[in-house]
Structure formats: structure tokens, C-alpha cells
Write an enzyme that holds these catalytic residues in place. Structure first.
Site, PDB file in Angstrom:
ATOM      1  N   PHE A 143       0.798  -1.371  -0.282  1.00  0.00           N
ATOM      2  CA  PHE A 143      -0.036  -0.160  -0.330  1.00  0.00           C
ATOM      3  C   PHE A 143       0.559   1.166   0.049  1.00  0.00           C
ATOM      4  CE2 PHE A 143      -1.837   3.488   2.846  1.00  0.00           C
ATOM      5  CZ  PHE A 143      -3.629   3.505   2.388  1.00  0.00           C
ATOM      6  N   PRO A 148       8.891  10.632   0.762  1.00  0.00           N
ATOM      7  CA  PRO A 148       9.690  10.768   1.419  1.00  0.00           C
ATOM      8  C   PRO A 148       9.365  12.203   1.932  1.00  0.00           C
ATOM      9  CG  PRO A 148      10.001  10.018  -0.908  1.00  0.00           C
ATOM     10  CD  PRO A 148       8.982  10.201  -0.680  1.00  0.00           C
ATOM     11  N   SER A 152       2.850  12.695   7.643  1.00  0.00           N
ATOM     12  CA  SER A 152       1.776  12.760   8.604  1.00  0.00           C
ATOM     13  C   SER A 152       0.300  13.278   7.464  1.00  0.00           C
ATOM     14  CB  SER A 152       1.732  13.455   9.871  1.00  0.00           C
ATOM     15  OG  SER A 152       3.183  12.509  10.474  1.00  0.00           O
ATOM     16  N   ARG A 258      -5.666   0.136  12.043  1.00  0.00           N
ATOM     17  CA  ARG A 258      -5.891   1.067  12.425  1.00  0.00           C
ATOM     18  C   ARG A 258      -6.579  -0.527  13.820  1.00  0.00           C
ATOM     19  NH1 ARG A 258      -6.248   7.381  11.060  1.00  0.00           N
ATOM     20  NH2 ARG A 258      -4.252   7.400  10.015  1.00  0.00           N
ATOM     21  N   MET A 352      12.262  -5.906  33.772  1.00  0.00           N
ATOM     22  CA  MET A 352      12.204  -7.519  34.719  1.00  0.00           C
ATOM     23  C   MET A 352      12.810  -8.285  34.450  1.00  0.00           C
ATOM     24  SD  MET A 352       8.593  -6.894  35.921  1.00  0.00           S
ATOM     25  CE  MET A 352       7.882  -8.536  36.645  1.00  0.00           C
ATOM     26  N   GLU A 378       0.615   4.389  10.399  1.00  0.00           N
ATOM     27  CA  GLU A 378      -0.851   4.564  10.531  1.00  0.00           C
ATOM     28  C   GLU A 378      -1.049   5.909  11.306  1.00  0.00           C
ATOM     29  OE1 GLU A 378      -2.820   1.772   8.906  1.00  0.00           O
ATOM     30  OE2 GLU A 378      -1.694  -0.009   8.777  1.00  0.00           O
TER      31      GLU A 378
END
Ligand code: FAD
Length: 399
Positions: A143, A148, A152, A258, A352, A378
Site C-alpha cells: 500500500f 519522502p 503525517s 488501525r 524485569m 498508521e
């Protein structure tokens, strides 16, 4: 060729279900989930660490991914999909990402970013030509939205196509594209001469189309990432997705992906929690298990609380999706919350395990590094905060 892990321990995973959420699932949900879980234990866990260390996608799992419904779980059966509901889809993503976020990425891209737009925005000829082959894994898709200079802000894309009469001429470049290096087809988003965004199906082998691989990633190492370069590619007119255009078309695919990521992140978190819990009972320091100390119990208590909250969030979102009522903002909130939750749990779980936590003998460090991509792709964490902010205030703060 099948590789046996030289390092990783046997997969002893036991799924946490603190609020008895299984009681909310149907028999079909549990059957689908258990089949995916068994497949991950058998086919993914034993090999994934080696493939991640070598930064290679394990191609031998593609057929099995198709068989467990990992390609198009909710696509109707007449197109080769599994015809399942949204909760089953989510549970499959949870189990696959419990194994590895990179494997889940391949499944998400194929299902929600390639099959979904062909199913929803394509015509019947395109559906019959591509969907059955994508459902079995005979075809792998990718997809192409990110560029570049436009990540967003994908609406600014410069990839474009011109109408040449009997074909379209496609030019531009896409970056950070999962599955690109070996994909048979790419669903590519590009602007026409009027600046309107359309989806085009570009096939490997078309002249001027190349897919160089992106190397040196510390994250999603078992998932192949690459560029898509279009240098005067002649795309047949029948390859344009006719039924939706504008930025809403690719964003509609992202809603579906999402949603799957929101479930998937729970899988990664559960695996880290389960590993840390088991280790805390076995590792003795100062003559007692580290799990008997207050500080380590605090970490475990917070982990199981956050996992339980995320499970409830996604289950409810799945019900809303099944009813056709889930909004983009609700899906965005679940993706952001659950990936952030998983990343925090991975970081705490890694600590841990002390020094052992940085080795490939356990899955935690791999999950932690993988989730650094999941929190970015995403829609980044910050962009999802802005989506919720816009939803509750009415003010878009993007610009
Ligand atoms: C491993 C991997 C696989 C991917 N797979 C795919 C794929 O298959 N297909 C595809 O199309 N894309 C894919 N992507 C791309 C991904 O979706 C983008 O990386 C993501 O959208 C962010 O874009 P960017 O990297 O250009 O970051 P930028 O957009 O440059 O953002 C940089 C930083 O600025 C912040 N920021 C940006 N705008 C604002 C604003 N208005 N206000 C406040 N902060 C802001 C962001 O939150 C981020 O922290 C993938 C990425 C990765 C890492």
C-alpha cells in the site's frame, strides 16, 4: 528452508484474561482465536527470532497466514476471504502480533490496505482478479501512501498520473512501504491532473516500476520495507479503483488497519507480560523470587490492569464496528492507547528480565523494538492525540 531458533526458549505463552472476557466471545470467536494461537506457537515462535536477527521476512509462513484467515478475515467468502466478523478479525491480529508485529504488519497490509480498497473501491472484475489470490497469499500486496516529503500529511502527496488516452502515466515515489520488496501488486495513491487522489493497482513487472528495499532498520526486522519508484509507468486504465476518490479513500483503509493494530498491540503486550510474570517466579535474587518483591509486583499489577483495560476497549470497539457505528476518532483512540500501553509494558518487562531481557532468548526486546514502528506508522501517537483533540473540541490543530 525452515530455520530452527538457536536461541529462543519454547513458547510457553498463557493468555491473561483477568476480567473473564472469554465469556463475551462466541464459540466461533474462540475457535478462530485458538486456531491462530496454535498456528503462531507452531509456525512463528520457533523461527521468528532468527529471521528478525537476520532482518529477513519468513516467506514460508505466507501460506499458513492465509489458512488461519490472516489475509482478508472479514472479506466475503465469494472473494476468497474468511467472511468473519470484526471481533474475529481483531482476535486473529492479536494472536499474530503476539508472535511478532512484523508478521502482523504483513497481514494488516494485505487485508486492510490492499484487499479492503479493492473490495470497497474496486469493480467486480478487479475483485475477482485479485482478491482470491491475495486471500491465499499467492499474491502479496503493498500500500503506497507515504512519500519522502509527506508522511503525517499524506494529502500533500506529489505522486501523480496523467491521462494519456489509452492508459495512465504514473510518476513519483513512495517511502516506508511494508511488503514492497516482494509485493506482486501495489495499491498506489496518486493525484490526477485536477489534483484529486485516486487509487491505482500497479503490478510488478510494469516498465519503470521498481521497489528498492530499505535496510538498517532496528524495528520490524522480520517485515520487509521498501520504496516504490514510478518512472513513467504505463498503468492500464482498468487498474484505476473507480468507486471512491479523495483523501477519504486511503483514510478509510487506515480505519480498518488501525482497528486491527489496536488488537495486535494487546498481543505483543500479553506476550511481554506473560514472559515477565513467568520469569519473576523463577528468578531468585536475595534468596527469593524477584516476583515476591514489591517493586516487581507493582510493574506486573500495572501491566495486567492496562492489558485488561485495552481488552475491554477493543472488544467494545469491535461490537461498534460490527454494528457499523465505530467512528474514525474512536478507532484512532484505541490504536494510540493500546500501542502506547504495549510499548510501556514491553519496556518494563524488559527491565524485569535484567540482562536476559536484552537477548534474543526472550521475545521482549524484539516486541519493544517492533512497537517503535507500530507507534509511528498508521498515524503517529501525536497525530492520534490531535485526532482525539479535534474530535472533542471541533478545532483541527494540525496546521
Ligand atoms: C516500518 C514502517 C512501515 C511502514 N509501512 C507503511 C506502508 O506500508 N505504507 C505507507 O504508506 N506508509 C508506511 N509507513 C509510513 C508511516 O505511516 C509514516 O512513517 C508515518 O505516517 C509518519 O510519517 P513520517 O515518518 O514522514 O513522520 P513525520 O510526518 O515527518 O512526523 C515527524 C514527527 O512530527 C510529528 N508531527 C507531524 N505533524 C505534526 C503536527 N501537525 N503537529 C504535531 N506534531 C506533528 C509526528 O507526530 C512525528 O513525531 C511505514 C513506516 C514504518 C516506520
Amino acid at each position: 528452508m525452515t530455520f530452527k531458533s538457536k536461541t529462543m526458549r519454547p513458547d510457553l505463552f498463557q493468555s491473561p484474561d483477568y476480567y473473564l472476557l472469554d465469556e463475551l466471545l462466541s464459540d466461533e470467536h474462540k475457535m478462530v482465536r485458538d486456531a491462530a494461537r496454535a498456528w503462531v506457537k507452531k509456525e512463528v515462535s520457533p523461527i521468528i527470532e532468527d529471521f528478525a536477527q537476520r532482518a529477513e521476512f519468513p516467506k514460508q509462513i505466507v501460506k499458513g497466514l492465509g489458512e488461519i484467515g490472516g489475509f482478508g478475515p472479514y472479506i466475503p467468502v465469494e472473494y476468497g476471504g474468511a467472511g468473519l466478523d470484526q471481533i474475529s478479525y481483531g482476535l486473529i491480529m492479536q494472536e499474530i502480533e503476539r508472535g511478532d508485529s512484523g508478521v502482523r504488519s504483513t497481514s494488516s497490509v494485505q487485508s486492510s490496505l490492499v484487499m479492503y480498497p479493492i473490495w470497497k473501491y474496486g469493480n467486480e472484475e478487479q475483485r475477482m482478479k485479485y482478491l482470491p489470490k491475495l486471500a491465499t497469499g499467492e499474491f502479496i500486496g503493498c500500500f503506497g501512501l507515504t512519500e519522502p516529503d509527506f508522511g503525517s500529511n499524506p494529502g500533500g502527496m506529489v505522486t501523480n498520473f496523467k491521462d494519456m488516452g489509452d492508459h495512465y502515466l504514473l510518476n513519483g515515489a513512495k517511502m516506508w512501504i511494508s511488503n514492497a520488496p516482494f509485493a506482486d501488486i501495489a495499491v498506489v495513491w496518486a493525484k490526477n491532473e485536477e489534483g484529486r487522489i485516486h487509487g491505482l493497482i500497479v503490478e510488478r513487472g510494469m516498465e519503470g516500476f521498481s521497489t528498492p528495499e530499505t535496510h538498517n532498520k532496528w524495528s520490524l526486522r522480520a517485515s520487509a520495507t521498501g520504496e516504490l519508484i514510478f518512472d513513467n509507468v504505463k498503468v492500464p486504465k482498468e487498474n484505476l479503483l473507480p468507486n471512491k476518490s479523495g483523501l477519504g479513500a486511503p483514510l478509510g483503509c487506515l480505519d480498518s488497519a488501525r482497528y486491527g493494530i489496536a488488537w495486535g498491540a494487546i498481543g505483543a503486550a500479553m506476550d511481554c507480560y506473560d514472559t515477565a510474570l513467568r520469569y519473576s517466579k523463577e528468578r531468585i535474587q536475595f534468596d527469593k523470587p524477584i516476583g515476591a518483591t514489591q517493586l516487581q509486583q507493582k510493574k506486573l499489577a500495572e501491566m495486567i490492569t492496562e492489558i485488561t483495560k485495552a481488552q475491554l476497549l477493543t472488544w467494545r470497539l469491535g461490537v461498534l464496528r460490527n454494528e457499523g457505528k465505530a467512528t474514525t476518532a474512536q478507532i484512532s483512540m484505541a490504536k494510540r492507547n493500546n500501542v502506547d500501553m504495549a510499548l510501556t509494558i514491553a519496556r518494563d518487562a524488559r527491565q524485569m528480565l535484567g540482562g536476559m531481557g536484552i537477548t534474543g532468548e526472550y521475545s521482549i526486546m524484539r516486541h519493544m523494538m517492533n512497537l517503535e514502528s507500530v507507534v509511528t506508522y498508521e498515524g503517529t501517537h501525536d497525530i492520534h492525540l490531535l485526532i482525539t483533540g479535534m474530535d472533542v473540541t471541533g478545532f483541527p490543530a494540525f496546521k
